[in-house]
Motif scaffolding. Structure first.
Motif, short mmCIF file in Angstrom:
data_model
loop_
_atom_site.label_atom_id
_atom_site.label_comp_id
_atom_site.label_asym_id
_atom_site.label_seq_id
_atom_site.Cartn_x
_atom_site.Cartn_y
_atom_site.Cartn_z
N VAL A 24 44.94 34.30 35.92
CA VAL A 24 43.59 34.82 36.11
C VAL A 24 43.62 36.05 37.01
O VAL A 24 43.01 37.08 36.71
CB VAL A 24 42.66 33.73 36.70
CG1 VAL A 24 41.32 34.34 37.12
CG2 VAL A 24 42.43 32.62 35.69
N ARG A 25 44.36 35.97 38.11
CA ARG A 25 44.42 37.10 39.05
C ARG A 25 45.11 38.31 38.43
O ARG A 25 44.81 39.44 38.78
CB ARG A 25 45.13 36.66 40.32
CG ARG A 25 44.28 35.73 41.17
CD ARG A 25 45.00 35.26 42.41
NE ARG A 25 44.13 34.42 43.23
CZ ARG A 25 44.55 33.67 44.26
NH1 ARG A 25 45.85 33.68 44.57
NH2 ARG A 25 43.70 32.94 44.94
N ALA A 26 46.04 38.05 37.50
CA ALA A 26 46.70 39.15 36.79
C ALA A 26 45.84 39.68 35.65
O ALA A 26 46.27 40.59 34.93
CB ALA A 26 48.05 38.67 36.25
N GLN A 27 44.64 39.11 35.49
CA GLN A 27 43.69 39.51 34.44
C GLN A 27 44.31 39.37 33.05
O GLN A 27 44.10 40.20 32.16
CB GLN A 27 43.19 40.94 34.68
CG GLN A 27 42.46 41.09 35.99
CD GLN A 27 41.92 42.49 36.24
OE1 GLN A 27 41.98 43.34 35.37
NE2 GLN A 27 41.38 42.72 37.42
N GLU A 28 45.04 38.28 32.86
CA GLU A 28 45.69 38.01 31.58
C GLU A 28 44.92 37.00 30.74
O GLU A 28 45.14 36.93 29.53
CB GLU A 28 47.10 37.48 31.81
CG GLU A 28 48.03 38.49 32.44
CD GLU A 28 49.40 37.91 32.77
OE1 GLU A 28 50.32 38.72 32.98
OE2 GLU A 28 49.55 36.68 32.81
N ILE A 29 44.05 36.21 31.36
CA ILE A 29 43.30 35.19 30.62
C ILE A 29 41.86 35.14 31.08
O ILE A 29 41.53 35.57 32.19
CB ILE A 29 43.92 33.78 30.77
CG1 ILE A 29 43.91 33.31 32.22
CG2 ILE A 29 45.32 33.73 30.19
CD1 ILE A 29 44.33 31.86 32.41
N ALA A 30 41.01 34.61 30.21
CA ALA A 30 39.63 34.29 30.58
C ALA A 30 39.61 32.87 31.14
O ALA A 30 40.35 32.00 30.70
CB ALA A 30 38.72 34.41 29.36
N LEU A 31 38.74 32.65 32.11
CA LEU A 31 38.59 31.33 32.74
C LEU A 31 37.12 30.98 32.79
O LEU A 31 36.29 31.83 33.12
CB LEU A 31 39.18 31.34 34.15
CG LEU A 31 38.95 30.08 34.99
CD1 LEU A 31 39.78 28.91 34.45
CD2 LEU A 31 39.30 30.33 36.45
#
Length: 282
Positions: A133-140
């Motif tokens: 999430v912090r790496a902006q790789e997935i939606a949460l």
């Protein structure tokens, strides 16, 4: 319930179409337009979405996991897996870790936020979710209890319908996904303004975010919060408070808080976390 769908091996991390964190106040529409759930599905990649469902907050994880599984399957998600963690060892499950390594979206259901944190905080599984999430790789997305755990500090329980006081709210450590916020859910529906004010009086460095049912505060990568759904999001900004007696009172004695700033945002309104500015919907 089946928990693997496509047999296609995923060799590279897919990118979500729009990285976002959806903090949902609970009781989101699951039957009609499903706008909030549709938005999460789209952020996770739409028909290319690879979604992991974490139902660990619930005491009926199989039942609630199945419900969201069917919703996202009907939307056309590419792959869905229920990560049914029921003890701390489950947070180290290699199959779950491999799935999270390759998914595009994680959805945390409602239930008991203390149960969710007790099972998953500081496990390899949740650490991987937070990292991606912090790496902006997935939606949460998290709804109800899944929303409450988003901050570093978490409202673990309490009462409603009283004036602000120290006995009104129980605080605990959250997952720290959005560390600067303190979230309360089912907000106006359960008359929780005084509860959030009581919590913020002890943590004036945090931004209070109270989210109504079937309402979502969506945080994007530009540090904007945008409101979706049929209710409101209440923002409590205590950065400029001039006085509080929070450290002097005990139990149910009333708390004073002076020079507090409060915003009520509706559908389409935004709030910038960097500049603390409200942007009205056009």
């Amino acid at each position: 319930m089946p928990q693997t769908e496509n047999q296609t091996q995923v060799t590279d991390r897919p990118q979500a179409t729009k990285t976002a964190i959806l903090v949902i106040g609970g009781a989101e529409d699951k039957v009609h337009g499903k706008e909030i759930l549709q938005t999460f599905w789209q952020c996770a990649g739409g028909t290319d979405a690879i979604i992991g469902i974490i139902p660990s907050a619930s005491r009926e994880p199989a039942l609630i996991g199945e419900r969201y599984y069917r919703i996202f399957a009907d939307m056309g998600a590419k792959e869905i897996k229920v990560l049914d963690v029921r003890d701390r060892d489950g947070g180290r499950d290699s199959a779950y870790l491999h799935y999270v390594e390759n998914c595009t979206g994680i959805f945390m259901t409602g239930g008991d936020q203390l149960r969710l944190c007790g099972l998953l905080a500081d496990t390899p599984l949740m650490n991987l979710v937070v990292e991606r999430v912090r790496a902006q790789e997935i939606a949460l997305a998290g709804t109800s209890a899944g929303a409450a755990v988003m901050g570093h500090q978490m409202i673990a329980g309490g009462s409603s319908g009283e004036c602000p006081n120290r006995a009104l709210v129980d605080l605990a450590m959250g997952l720290g996904i959005i560390p600067e916020v303190l979230v309360d859910q089912h907000f106006h529906n359960r008359n929780r303004l005084a509860r959030l004010l009581s919590a913020i009086s002890a943590h004036s460095d945090l931004l209070g975010v109270g989210i109504d049912e079937d309402t979502c505060a969506m945080f994007d990568s530009d540090r904007n919060l945008q409101v979706l759904g049929r209710g409101t999001v209440t923002i409590v900004d205590a950065r400029d408070i001039s006085y509080t007696n929070q450290n002097q009172v005990h139990g149910a004695d009333p708390i004073s808080i002076h020079n507090l700033k409060l915003h009520v945002l509706r559908y389409g309104d935004r709030y910038n976390l960097e500049g603390h500015q409200v942007i009205a919907s056009s």
